[in-house]
Write a protein that holds these residues in place. Structure first.
Motif, PDB file in Angstrom:
ATOM      1  N   THR A 165       0.813  -1.219   0.000  1.00 14.33           N
ATOM      2  CA  THR A 165       0.000   0.000   0.000  1.00 14.33           C
ATOM      3  C   THR A 165       0.845   1.266   0.000  1.00 14.33           C
ATOM      4  O   THR A 165       0.300   2.370  -0.119  1.00 14.33           O
ATOM      5  CB  THR A 165      -0.926   0.039   1.239  1.00 14.33           C
ATOM      6  OG1 THR A 165      -0.130   0.181   2.433  1.00 14.33           O
ATOM      7  CG2 THR A 165      -1.773  -1.217   1.340  1.00 14.33           C
ATOM      8  N   MET A 166       2.151   1.120   0.137  1.00  9.44           N
ATOM      9  CA  MET A 166       3.039   2.281   0.201  1.00  9.44           C
ATOM     10  C   MET A 166       3.648   2.553  -1.165  1.00  9.44           C
ATOM     11  O   MET A 166       4.206   1.650  -1.792  1.00  9.44           O
ATOM     12  CB  MET A 166       4.162   2.036   1.215  1.00  9.44           C
ATOM     13  CG  MET A 166       3.663   1.801   2.615  1.00  9.44           C
ATOM     14  SD  MET A 166       5.040   1.417   3.738  1.00  9.44           S
ATOM     15  CE  MET A 166       4.109   0.877   5.180  1.00  9.44           C
ATOM     16  N   ASP A 167       3.541   3.771  -1.622  1.00  8.81           N
ATOM     17  CA  ASP A 167       4.097   4.144  -2.920  1.00  8.81           C
ATOM     18  C   ASP A 167       5.599   4.373  -2.803  1.00  8.81           C
ATOM     19  O   ASP A 167       6.077   5.018  -1.868  1.00  8.81           O
ATOM     20  CB  ASP A 167       3.428   5.423  -3.429  1.00  8.81           C
ATOM     21  CG  ASP A 167       1.955   5.218  -3.707  1.00  8.81           C
ATOM     22  OD1 ASP A 167       1.570   4.096  -4.050  1.00  8.81           O
ATOM     23  OD2 ASP A 167       1.184   6.194  -3.546  1.00  8.81           O
ATOM     24  N   ASP A 168       6.336   3.820  -3.738  1.00  9.34           N
ATOM     25  CA  ASP A 168       7.748   4.167  -3.912  1.00  9.34           C
ATOM     26  C   ASP A 168       8.535   4.040  -2.603  1.00  9.34           C
ATOM     27  O   ASP A 168       9.081   5.006  -2.084  1.00  9.34           O
ATOM     28  CB  ASP A 168       7.860   5.600  -4.439  1.00  9.34           C
ATOM     29  CG  ASP A 168       9.265   5.900  -4.978  1.00  9.34           C
ATOM     30  OD1 ASP A 168       9.945   4.944  -5.384  1.00  9.34           O
ATOM     31  OD2 ASP A 168       9.653   7.076  -4.984  1.00  9.34           O
ATOM     32  N   HIS A 169       8.587   2.825  -2.051  1.00  9.15           N
ATOM     33  CA  HIS A 169       9.271   2.630  -0.776  1.00  9.15           C
ATOM     34  C   HIS A 169      10.612   1.915  -0.920  1.00  9.15           C
ATOM     35  O   HIS A 169      11.217   1.520   0.078  1.00  9.15           O
ATOM     36  CB  HIS A 169       8.374   1.844   0.192  1.00  9.15           C
ATOM     37  CG  HIS A 169       7.980   0.484  -0.313  1.00  9.15           C
ATOM     38  ND1 HIS A 169       8.821  -0.601  -0.240  1.00  9.15           N
ATOM     39  CD2 HIS A 169       6.843   0.050  -0.896  1.00  9.15           C
ATOM     40  CE1 HIS A 169       8.208  -1.648  -0.754  1.00  9.15           C
ATOM     41  NE2 HIS A 169       7.017  -1.290  -1.157  1.00  9.15           N
ATOM     42  N   ALA A 171      12.960   6.325   0.765  1.00 13.63           N
ATOM     43  CA  ALA A 171      12.773   6.745  -0.625  1.00 13.63           C
ATOM     44  C   ALA A 171      12.777   8.267  -0.764  1.00 13.63           C
ATOM     45  O   ALA A 171      12.922   8.793  -1.864  1.00 13.63           O
ATOM     46  CB  ALA A 171      11.464   6.173  -1.155  1.00 13.63           C
ATOM     47  N   SER A 172      12.605   8.982   0.345  1.00  4.95           N
ATOM     48  CA  SER A 172      12.532  10.448   0.287  1.00  4.95           C
ATOM     49  C   SER A 172      13.900  11.093   0.105  1.00  4.95           C
ATOM     50  O   SER A 172      13.989  12.270  -0.247  1.00  4.95           O
ATOM     51  CB  SER A 172      11.890  10.984   1.572  1.00  4.95           C
ATOM     52  OG  SER A 172      12.591  10.542   2.711  1.00  4.95           O
ATOM     53  N   SER A 229      16.723  -3.216 -12.028  1.00  2.10           N
ATOM     54  CA  SER A 229      16.725  -3.206 -10.569  1.00  2.10           C
ATOM     55  C   SER A 229      15.304  -3.372 -10.037  1.00  2.10           C
ATOM     56  O   SER A 229      14.324  -3.133 -10.749  1.00  2.10           O
ATOM     57  CB  SER A 229      17.329  -1.904 -10.046  1.00  2.10           C
ATOM     58  OG  SER A 229      16.564  -0.790 -10.481  1.00  2.10           O
ATOM     59  N   ILE A 230      15.199  -3.769  -8.783  1.00  5.00           N
ATOM     60  CA  ILE A 230      13.887  -4.039  -8.186  1.00  5.00           C
ATOM     61  C   ILE A 230      13.027  -2.782  -8.141  1.00  5.00           C
ATOM     62  O   ILE A 230      11.804  -2.849  -8.309  1.00  5.00           O
ATOM     63  CB  ILE A 230      14.053  -4.628  -6.769  1.00  5.00           C
ATOM     64  CG1 ILE A 230      14.812  -5.968  -6.832  1.00  5.00           C
ATOM     65  CG2 ILE A 230      12.699  -4.816  -6.087  1.00  5.00           C
ATOM     66  CD1 ILE A 230      14.152  -7.029  -7.690  1.00  5.00           C
ATOM     67  N   ASP A 231      13.641  -1.624  -7.941  1.00  2.00           N
ATOM     68  CA  ASP A 231      12.847  -0.393  -7.902  1.00  2.00           C
ATOM     69  C   ASP A 231      12.539   0.157  -9.292  1.00  2.00           C
ATOM     70  O   ASP A 231      11.829   1.147  -9.433  1.00  2.00           O
ATOM     71  CB  ASP A 231      13.541   0.679  -7.050  1.00  2.00           C
ATOM     72  CG  ASP A 231      14.923   1.055  -7.577  1.00  2.00           C
ATOM     73  OD1 ASP A 231      15.260   0.698  -8.726  1.00  2.00           O
ATOM     74  OD2 ASP A 231      15.683   1.702  -6.832  1.00  2.00           O
ATOM     75  N   GLY A 232      13.067  -0.492 -10.336  1.00  2.00           N
ATOM     76  CA  GLY A 232      12.778  -0.078 -11.706  1.00  2.00           C
ATOM     77  C   GLY A 232      13.451   1.203 -12.135  1.00  2.00           C
ATOM     78  O   GLY A 232      13.153   1.748 -13.204  1.00  2.00           O
TER      79      GLY A 232
END
Length: 269
Positions: free
Chosen positions: A193-197, A202-203, A237-240
């Protein structure tokens, strides 16, 4: 605020008391994989959740309170596995087979300090440590830590299940193992449910990272090895956000620390 109901979350029955198994159950109470760890971990994580993310606070706090119930169940199981010794027998411990077994098994404090009851310690008698608790203040990081906590907790419960042949203990552990399954799944679901983690946090602006190594698998072999062509050494990579690569740790010349040594005034004169 908490409320306590004077009943167990799930039934705990022991058909054949076993002081050795009581000692092993202590790991599930006060060990690194135990219920004290996850109860406090989820509770302190919940304390750090901001008001605008109340759904995560509720998720964490409800699970923390459930885990408190698991501690109560396991403490009851420890006591029931230690039942059978009368007060006068405690005075002459070696004459009582239950207490003698505890003394021989390396956990005399369950008799001497707790009067045949559970303690906030692990199976070696080491007191519970708050150092086991992970509560970083970052929800994503904490959820990953929770997946690990439930994974190792479930692993411990399955090992305890294989050790015992008491039907009551098997029944209790089947319940605890099932709850570990659910908890692993709910933490994964929360991450979804968390965007871009990824990565955590991620911040942080990724342009400030060293761009040469932020997606590179770094070989540390002294001799050079070729790319093993695994999922983590090539491809997306996993985060794309980039492509995995394969390389070697950069290595630098030996640090010059003479000046720093001088400033420490280590010499006798």
């Amino acid at each position: 605020m908490f409320f306590h109901e004077n009943s167990l979350q799930y039934e705990v029955e022991v058909e054949q008391p076993n002081p050795y198994f009581a000692k092993m159950l202590q790991q599930a109470i006060g060990g690194a994989e135990g219920e004290m760890r996850v109860a406090l971990q989820y509770m302190f994580q919940a304390f750090a959740v901001p008001q605008e993310k109340q759904e995560y606070r509720n998720l964490l706090m409800e699970t923390a309170v459930e885990e408190l119930g698991h501690i109560e169940m396991l403490a009851t199981a420890v006591t029931k596995n230690l039942e059978g010794a009368r007060d006068e027998q405690i005075e002459d411990a070696r004459e009582d087979p239950v207490i003698a077994a505890m003394l021989d098994g390396g956990q005399p404090r369950q008799a001497l300090s707790a009067g045949l009851h559970a303690m906030p310690v692990d199976s070696n008698g080491v007191p519970f440590s708050g150092g086991y608790v992970v509560a970083s203040g970052n929800l994503a990081a904490d959820m990953y830590a929770n997946v690990m906590a439930e994974s190792t907790g479930r692993l411990l419960a399955t090992r305890l299940y294989e050790i015992t042949d008491d039907p009551g203990m098997e029944h209790m552990l089947e319940y605890l193992i099932a709850r570990d399954t659910m908890h692993q799944n709910q933490w994964h679901a929360a991450l979804e449910t968390m965007d871009d983690h990824i990565p955590v946090p991620a911040s942080f602006p990724q342009e400030k990272e060293n761009q040469d190594v932020n997606y590179q698998f770094m070989s540390t072999f002294k001799e050079e090895h070729s790319n093993p062509r695994q999922r983590w050494t090539e491809g997306e990579s996993i985060d794309g956000k980039s492509e995995f690569s394969y390389g070697r740790q950069p290595g630098i010349d030996t640090a010059d620390i003479e000046e720093m040594i001088d400033e420490m005034y280590n010499e006798a004169n």
